[in-house]
Design a protein around this motif. Structure first.
Motif, PDB file in Angstrom:
ATOM      1  N   SER A  35       0.835  -1.204   0.000  1.00 35.23           N
ATOM      2  CA  SER A  35       0.000   0.000   0.000  1.00 35.23           C
ATOM      3  C   SER A  35       0.868   1.252   0.000  1.00 35.23           C
ATOM      4  O   SER A  35       2.043   1.208   0.391  1.00 35.23           O
ATOM      5  N   TYR A  58      -3.208  -1.992  -2.039  1.00 39.48           N
ATOM      6  CA  TYR A  58      -4.170  -0.950  -1.706  1.00 39.48           C
ATOM      7  C   TYR A  58      -3.524   0.432  -1.800  1.00 39.48           C
ATOM      8  O   TYR A  58      -2.334   0.584  -1.538  1.00 39.48           O
ATOM      9  N   ARG A  61      -4.218   1.491   3.644  1.00 37.08           N
ATOM     10  CA  ARG A  61      -4.865   0.478   4.484  1.00 37.08           C
ATOM     11  C   ARG A  61      -4.811   0.919   5.946  1.00 37.08           C
ATOM     12  O   ARG A  61      -3.804   1.474   6.414  1.00 37.08           O
ATOM     13  N   ASN A  78      -5.718   1.240  -8.125  1.00 39.35           N
ATOM     14  CA  ASN A  78      -4.980   0.351  -7.245  1.00 39.35           C
ATOM     15  C   ASN A  78      -5.477  -1.079  -7.472  1.00 39.35           C
ATOM     16  O   ASN A  78      -6.652  -1.297  -7.770  1.00 39.35           O
ATOM     17  N   ALA A  81      -7.803  -2.557  -3.953  1.00 41.28           N
ATOM     18  CA  ALA A  81      -8.786  -1.578  -3.488  1.00 41.28           C
ATOM     19  C   ALA A  81      -8.097  -0.238  -3.263  1.00 41.28           C
ATOM     20  O   ALA A  81      -6.904  -0.186  -2.949  1.00 41.28           O
ATOM     21  N   HIS A  84      -8.494   0.160   2.266  1.00 38.05           N
ATOM     22  CA  HIS A  84      -8.826  -1.110   2.912  1.00 38.05           C
ATOM     23  C   HIS A  84      -8.856  -0.896   4.421  1.00 38.05           C
ATOM     24  O   HIS A  84      -7.868  -0.452   5.021  1.00 38.05           O
ATOM     25  N   GLU A 101     -11.517   1.922  -9.817  1.00 38.56           N
ATOM     26  CA  GLU A 101     -10.922   0.911  -8.945  1.00 38.56           C
ATOM     27  C   GLU A 101     -11.658  -0.427  -9.115  1.00 38.56           C
ATOM     28  O   GLU A 101     -12.849  -0.455  -9.434  1.00 38.56           O
ATOM     29  N   HIS A 106     -12.877  -1.013   0.838  1.00 37.81           N
ATOM     30  CA  HIS A 106     -13.117  -2.390   1.264  1.00 37.81           C
ATOM     31  C   HIS A 106     -13.033  -2.488   2.785  1.00 37.81           C
ATOM     32  O   HIS A 106     -12.006  -2.148   3.379  1.00 37.81           O
TER      33      HIS A 106
END
Length: 455
Positions: A35, A58, A61, A78, A81, A84, A101, A106
């Motif tokens: 991420s 991600y 996150r 990404n 997601a 996240h 996305e 998420h």
């Protein structure tokens, strides 16, 4: 921390943890291993006006009780997601833009937070809620997504006062879980406003492998067992779809299928093909809704469905109020159906529902018509001022038609066609201009003990 570039990190671009604070503003995060930004362990940064894109996992996150505030950020392209939230992550998420996305936002594994005033656009799934997560989703706008929102695998949440527009699949897809979907607008979708169905996408082991792909924990058999138990437990949860507005969705306002069993209550439906469709073993309770101006009708019951349809008002429909076909089962009780063009309740295709205590009036066609192998019970309905027969027992039907109140019709009270079977008895018929009872020659229906007057 402002105006920096964080890219090609093996894990995360930045990791904020152990109550870390500060402002992260106007930075760009891209092409990082997991991420761009990770927040955990009571980390609480203010994250604003950043761009997150093209990460392998991600954009950002928040996990392990991370907090923080994320506002006015941009997330796009990404891999898994944009954002996240998991394992008791609880940030504030407001005024962000999620576009293009696979999943915009998420929630997994007990994620929780407030999500307000965000924009989700051109995502496969705008917002995904799973695994005991219970966020509050309010005042967001979902546009041009395949699915605006999906709730599955034990996700819950309170989804209220949002706008879902121009979705190609469904504005909200409710699988196993028990969310409350209330006071939203679902408009101009290419298919369905809300789709209620059961979990069908891959085995529990496959889904678990995907879930833990970007964690340090090994995927053990016990974790797979936990995941399977979560899916089973989620199946018993009841989704609630209440006080929403559905307008201009091309197929259905709400579709219920695959043994899904939601509560659909006090919604307004208009200008779709059907307001509500219960198909393919769908169940549910359809209660106290208003439906009007649909191309085909208010409610479609088909394909071995078994719902309760009660106390709805259905009027000014293009063809039918309620249509039962292809082995529909269930209860249709205490509905008010009026000003329908062809037939208020049309029962065909081996349907065997219980249709009772409905009030039907002012229709241009029949009140109730049965045909095509229908074996339903039709009783204690009040039908008046219809232009064709109040009840037509059509060819091929074998229904039990009894104890109905039929009066003041412009057509016939009860019409029994030649190839009809079943029982027509103990009905009260008065003041029909076309006659009280018409039985065609050769009928095999048993017609007895009806009371006829006037006309």
């Amino acid at each position: 921390m402002t105006r920096n570039y964080f890219y090609k990190g093996l894990v995360d671009g930045i990791w904020v943890f152990d109550e870390g604070e500060g402002s992260i503003t106007d930075n760009e995060f891209y092409d990082n291993g997991i991420s761009g930004l990770a927040i955990s362990a009571a980390g609480r940064p203010h994250v604003t006006k950043n761009t997150f894109h093209h990460s392998q996992g991600y954009g950002c996150r928040v996990f392990d009780e991370g907090i923080g505030m994320l506002e006015v950020n941009k997330f796009f392209k990404n891999k898994l997601a944009g954002l996240h939230i998991s394992t008791n992550g609880n940030p504030v998420i407001t005024k962000n833009n999620f576009e293009d996305e696979e999943v915009g936002l998420h929630f997994a594994d007990d994620g929780f937070c407030f999500v307000e005033h965000n924009h989700f656009k051109k995502c496969v799934i705008g917002l995904l809620i799973q695994e005991r997560s219970h966020p509050k989703i309010s005042k967001n706008r979902f546009e041009d997504n395949k699915y605006g929102l999906e709730v599955s695998r034990g996700g819950r949440g309170h989804i209220f006062d949002n706008i879902f527009a121009r979705h190609s699949g469904a504005g909200a897809h409710l699988l196993e879980g028990g969310p409350i979907v209330k006071k939203n607008r679902f408009v101009d979708g290419n298919e369905v406003g809300v789709l209620c169905s059961s979990e069908k996408r891959g085995s529990a082991k496959q889904r678990a492998q995907t879930r833990w792909k970007f964690t340090t924990a090994a995927l053990t058999e016990s974790k797979v067992d936990d995941f399977q138990n979560l899916v089973k437990a989620a199946a018993s949860q009841v989704s609630k779809v209440e006080e929403n507005i559905f307008e201009g969705n091309k197929l259905y306002g709400v579709q219920v299928c695959s043994k899904s069993n939601p509560l659909i209550k006090k919604n307004s439906f208009t200008k779709s093909k059907y307001g509500v469709a219960i198909t393919n073993n769908g169940q549910g309770t359809i209660l106290d809704n208003k439906m009007t101006e649909h191309i085909a009708g208010g409610i479609l019951m088909a394909s071995n469905c078994n719902p309760v349809v009660e106390r709805n008002e259905i009027y000014h429909e293009g063809k039918v109020g309620i249509q039962l076909e292809d082995g529909a089962d269930g209860r249709v009780e205490s509905n008010k159906i009026h000003a329908v063009n062809v037939c208020a309740i049309f029962i065909t295709g081996l349907s065997k529902a219980f249709v009772a205590r409905n009030v039907i009036y002012g229709n241009d066609g029949w009140g109730i018509r049965t045909q095509g192998g229908a074996t339903s019970v039709v009783s204690h309905n009040n039908i008046h001022t219809c232009k064709k027969a109040a009840i037509c027992v059509g060819d091929g039907s074998e229904c039990d038609i009894h104890t109905n109140q039929l009066h003041d019709g412009l057509g016939i009270g009860i019409q029994v066609e030649a190839a009809a079977k079943g029982h027509v008895h103990k009905n009260f018929i008065r003041d029909h201009k076309g006659g009280g009872l018409q039985v065609e020659k050769g009928t095999k229906a048993e017609v007895k003990l009806n009371t006829i007057s006037g006309g």
